[in-house]
Design an enzyme around this catalytic site. Structure first.
Site, PDB file in Angstrom:
ATOM      1  N   HIS A 169      -3.718  -4.912   0.160  1.00 12.04           N
ATOM      2  CA  HIS A 169      -3.230  -5.410   1.452  1.00 12.04           C
ATOM      3  C   HIS A 169      -3.270  -6.934   1.475  1.00 12.04           C
ATOM      4  O   HIS A 169      -4.324  -7.514   1.733  1.00 12.04           O
ATOM      5  CB  HIS A 169      -4.100  -4.872   2.585  1.00 12.04           C
ATOM      6  N   GLU A 184      -2.235  -8.892   3.719  1.00 16.35           N
ATOM      7  CA  GLU A 184      -2.555  -9.359   5.086  1.00 16.35           C
ATOM      8  C   GLU A 184      -4.040  -9.229   5.400  1.00 16.35           C
ATOM      9  O   GLU A 184      -4.511  -9.745   6.410  1.00 16.35           O
ATOM     10  CB  GLU A 184      -1.691  -8.613   6.109  1.00 16.35           C
ATOM     11  N   CYS A 229       0.845  -1.202   0.000  1.00 12.12           N
ATOM     12  CA  CYS A 229       0.000   0.000   0.000  1.00 12.12           C
ATOM     13  C   CYS A 229       0.882   1.255   0.000  1.00 12.12           C
ATOM     14  O   CYS A 229       1.552   1.525  -0.979  1.00 12.12           O
ATOM     15  CB  CYS A 229      -0.986  -0.036   1.171  1.00 12.12           C
TER      16      CYS A 229
END
Lengths: 255, 220
Positions: B198, B200, B81
């Site tokens: 993202h 994660e 990001c």
């Protein structure tokens, strides 16, 4: 193209899931993070934890839950309920929540939305609105607080506009008339708010069957649909809902 | 191999990234210390906050210099990001116009606000938040494999951002996403990767990206 989202909502009290949960193969069906992880496996796009803890002192457990979720959950999550001010929001974001949802506190002091968006970005601030239709007044709704016990008299559409203007990133819109009814979303309400703001609207309150989810998007013009009991009681899986939505031509994440 | 470092520039919670890397089999440490970054086997620069804040902190803390050196040495790097955006030469988020703030400068180009209108003038919401499809420029490009092995073209990943990279050399772009307009969402220069989404927060596909990166880093 951004997909339309399906979001299970979990009511949490003292760090435990409330409402009976009748769910597949969980070691601990009362653990909100474990339940949320099961929804991730079903294809949930996000989850919302709604803290209904009665006292301020018990906030510790929900903060611990948010921190635990940041380790165990691999999709975005929102924590809502009980924020009194910007310090509470800061604590929750620091614990790992991707977004917070503000409701009563923002109605009492709308600058909370402005301050939250300035400090953490609009994407982190959801404004939850509980709206109820004014009997005999056509398509008009007012904002209710405290789970539908207090009528503020504030026009729901106007409040959504105000929240948008102040920097809220999304509106989580619950119809108090439909909540728990299984009659489907209040589509007129959802559409009226969706057309009044230029931020995503999450439709909530009333889903009972597959068709309701698609209606929320296609007729209600919502960007996301939220449900609790139909998922918790295993009546529908997130996957079934998304497959149905896809069959109705709605872009959803199925991979 | 040596540990992975998740660079902490003191703007937010990095546990989900650390945990994602641990699930990928990496020993992941969160640290703000340039000396810890200097000895790491792989560097992950997460995405929290605004460009100017992050770049400012990295500059004064000495992180910027050591990360530049490590990338030049060929150490595997993943920017997520804002971490992708920091790979660029400059950005203006959080800087009074017309000034710019310097980034790592590994990839040529700058960081600009996401467009709110497409070429026909249709309105799009900014920030760009939600699940969107990642389109590989060339699925067979071997340069993409260290992140995207086993991941289908068009897979959905979770995005949340208001700024995007404008990359000068098209060779550096491996995949794009479209919101109002198409922009880069996977870039690479040497062993430095950047992803705008993202991983994660992108469920099992995101974890696969981290797994792929961890395997790549260990293979060097």
């Amino acid at each position: 193209m951004l997909t339309k989202r399906v979001m299970p909502c979990l009511d949490v009290k003292d760090g435990r899931v409330v409402k009976g949960v009748n769910f597949i193969n969980l070691r601990d069906a009362g653990d909100p993070v474990e339940l949320a992880a099961a929804y991730d496996l079903q294809g949930a796009d996000e989850v919302i934890f709604l803290d209904i803890t009665a006292t301020h002192e018990d906030r510790r457990t929900v903060i611990e839950m948010a921190a635990h979720a940041s380790e165990e959950l691999h999709i975005p999550y929102t924590v809502g309920g009980g924020f009194k001010g910007i310090a509470d929001i800061r604590t929750m974001i620091a614990a790992g929540a991707d977004k917070v949802s503000v409701n009563s506190a923002a109605v009492r002091d709308p600058s909370l939305i402005t301050a939250g968006a300035a400090a953490f970005g609009s994407q982190a601030i959801l404004c939850a609105i509980d709206a109820k239709r004014i009997a005999g007044a056509g398509d008009r709704w007012t904002v209710f607080l405290n789970g539908g016990r207090i009528d503020t008299g504030i026009d729901a559409i106007e409040w959504a506009r105000e929240a948008n203007k102040r920097g809220a990133g999304e509106i989580l819109l619950t119809s108090m008339d439909r909540d728990g009814s299984k009659d489907g979303f209040d589509l007129a309400l959802t559409r009226a708010v969706a057309r009044a703001v230029d931020i995503p609207v999450i439709a909530s309150g009333g889903v009972g069957v597959l068709e309701h989810f698609a209606e929320g998007i296609l007729d209600g013009e919502a960007d996301a649909v939220l449900a609790a009991s139909v998922f918790h009681f295993g009546e529908l899986t997130v996957r079934e809902v998304k497959e149905y939505m896809a069959s109705q031509g709605i872009p959803v994440r199925l991979d | 191999m040596a540990y992975f470092v998740v660079v902490d520039y003191c703007k937010g919670n990095l546990r989900s990234m650390q945990k994602g890397l641990q699930l990928a089999g990496a020993e992941a440490r969160v640290s703000a210390d340039p000396a810890v970054i200097a000895r790491a086997g792989a560097i992950v620069l997460p995405g929290v906050g605004a460009f100017a804040d992050a770049a400012g902190f990295m500059q004064t803390s000495g992180q910027m210099e050591v990360i530049r050196e490590r990338i030049a040495e060929g150490v595997p790097f993943l920017g997520v990001c804002l971490g992708l955006q920091l790979l660029m030469e400059r950005g203006n988020e959080g800087v009074p116009s017309p000034d710019w703030m310097e980034g790592l400068g590994v990839v040529s180009g700058c960081v600009r606000r996401v467009d709110a209108a497409d070429e026909r003038g249709r309105f799009y919401k900014v920030p760009h938040v939600g699940w969107n499809q990642v389109h590989c420029k060339d699925e067979t490009d071997a340069r993409l494999a260290p992140l995207f092995a086993g991941i289908d073209d068009g897979s959905n990943f979770y995005f949340t951002h208001s700024y995007r990279a404008e990359v000068t050399d098209q060779q550096d772009i491996l995949a794009t996403v479209t919101h109002a307009r198409s922009f880069p969402c996977v870039i690479r220069k040497m062993n430095a990767f950047g992803v705008q989404f993202h991983p994660e927060k992108s469920s099992h596909k995101g974890l696969r990206v981290l797994q792929n990166f961890a395997a790549f880093a260990r293979s060097l």
